[in-house]
Structures are given as C-alpha cells and as structure tokens.
Design a protein around this motif. Structure first.
Motif: not given
Length: 290
Positions: A109-114
């Motif tokens: 769910e945090f791919t974009h934050i990475k």
C-alpha cells in the motif's frame, strides 16, 4: 557555526518528532540527519541550500527531504537586525523508516511513498494546487496527538507522494556523498560567501579558510558540490539581485553594484546565464505574477 549530524528524538508520547518553531531568525547550521524531514515555512524568507542547490525561499516554502541530504535555510540580513516586524514560523516533522515498525513502509500500500523516499534524496519542493492542502495537513498533524496524529501524518505523506506538481532541487547522488569533514569545510566556505558576496572575493582568501592551496581548493570544492566556487558565488549574488528587483525601486545598475558586481555587462551576462532572462524581463515577468 559548525555543521553537525543532527540528533532528533521523538517525544515520549509520539513515534514522530513534530514541532513548530516561532523565532526571530533561523540559526540552524548546514546539517544533515538520518531522519526524513517534512518542513513547512509559514513565515520567513531568505536563501535555501539543499545539497548542491541554491535558491531563494519565502512564505509557504514546503519541502520533503530524505536522510543525509545536507541542507539549511538562511534568513536575509533583515532578520538578524532585531526587526520587531519579522518573525520565523516553521512546522517540522521528522521520522525514520522504522518509526512505525520494522518494514512498515515495505507494505504494498505504500509503494508510492517508497518512490517519494527516493525522490527525497534530491529534496522535493511542493508547489501548485496540492500545496495548500498539504500545508494544512502538516499543521493539523502538529496540533493532533495519539492515533489521530499518526493518521494525519500518513495522509500527509500520501498527499505529498501523489502530487504531480513538484521540483527536485539537488543533483542525484548528493545525499550520503559527504562526511563530517566535508560539511565543516563547505560550511565555512558557504558562510563566508553569504557574508561577503557584495564585495570582491578571491579564490586565495577562500582557500585559506579551509587551509588548502588555490589549486587544491578548486579541485576539492568542485568534486564535492559539482560547481566551482565562483559559480556558487554568482548564484548567491544573482539570487540577491532577483529579490532586489522585486522588492526595491533601485535601478538595474544600482542592484548590480549592491549584489557585488562592479561591471554591469558582467552582471547582465551572469543574470541571463542563471535565470534565463535579462534583469528587466525577470522583473516584468514576476512582478506581473505578483
């Protein structure tokens, strides 16, 4: 003013370090730290150093910065003259990748934050339509506590990661490229240039600050910043000229002299090289926008 590896500790009631600072002026050294940083400048103006980037900042400056990227905000000289009408108002959030648990940000769910964490290695300046909403989320995170603070923090990260209107400031690979000795030397040079940009500056006197010969200093400075010392000096001078063009009634010739140039033709060449515009065209463009 010595550069430092800044140690940032969260409070005993939060996994994040969240603060608001209202001060007379910004007095941070050129520094770096292993935490991520979100900073919103509600009120203040001056020059921002971010890796090998140099630029003006003003009210509303909003940045996301990944670990170990050297940076500092330096106020204009007005702030250091006990001006009662000038105050700095800044919101800052610090966190590390494991603040919410080992591997938390590895969730799909945090791919974009990475991906945001990768961009942050150059310093991300937030602009455009999302700017106001992100600024309000930062302030709400500061005011909240407990689970509400964590929820608002994640919403802030999510909004920053999804915005399309941003600028990357520093060159790739600059984070983690310096050590304590480098930052100490470069900080001395940057402070010297900031204080003396409006007079003649020689390579010899600048090199002497860090106990290097002229040739050794030129090689060293270029290898650490990807710029020559005079490129940095000219950027500082032209940034000062840009502010004077928009905030004063001085002529271009007067601004040239005030910014450290004794030759108007040389000033005009440097101004166009750095901004892409003549001084008059720059004033027309940005005064119209204001």
């Amino acid at each position: 003013m010595q550069p430092a590896l800044e140690k940032i500790l969260p409070s005993g009631t939060s996994s994040l370090a969240v603060k608001r600072e209202i001060t007379d002026y910004m007095d941070y050294p050129w520094h770096y730290h292993p935490e991520f940083e979100i900073i919103f400048v509600e009120k203040s103006y001056g020059i921002r150093f971010m890796g090998n980037h140099i630029g003006n900042f003003t009210d509303g400056d909003l940045m996301f910065i990944s670990p170990n990227l050297p940076h500092v905000w330096r106020n204009d000289k007005d702030f250091y003259q006990h001006n009662e009408d000038l105050k700095v108002d800044v919101y800052v959030i610090h966190f590390n990748e494991n603040s919410l648990g080992q591997g938390f940000f590895d969730l799909v769910e945090f791919t974009h934050i990475k991906k945001l964490f990768q961009r942050g290695q150059q310093g991300v300046q937030i602009q455009g339509a999302d700017h106001g909403a992100i600024a309000e989320l930062i302030k709400s995170t500061y005011r909240a506590s407990g689970i509400e603070r964590l929820s608002l923090f994640l919403k802030t990260l999510d909004r920053i990661a999804h915005t399309k209107d941003y600028e990357l400031l520093s060159s790739p690979g600059y984070a983690n490229s310096v050590n304590d000795n480098d930052t100490e030397r470069i900080n001395k040079v940057m402070n010297f240039l900031m204080k003396n940009y409006n007079r003649d500056v020689t390579i010899e006197e600048t090199a002497a600050l860090v106990n290097l010969s002229k040739a050794s200093f030129c090689r060293y400075f270029k290898s650490r910043t990807n710029k020559t010392c005079f490129q940095v000096l000219n950027e500082i001078r032209i940034l000062n000229a840009c502010k004077l063009l928009l905030k004063s009634d001085m002529t271009v010739s007067e601004i040239s002299f005030e910014s450290g140039y004794n030759n108007l033709s040389h000033f005009n060449r440097q101004f166009r090289l750095i901004t892409g515009l003549t001084a008059k065209a720059y004033a027309r463009k940005y005064l119209k926008e204001i």
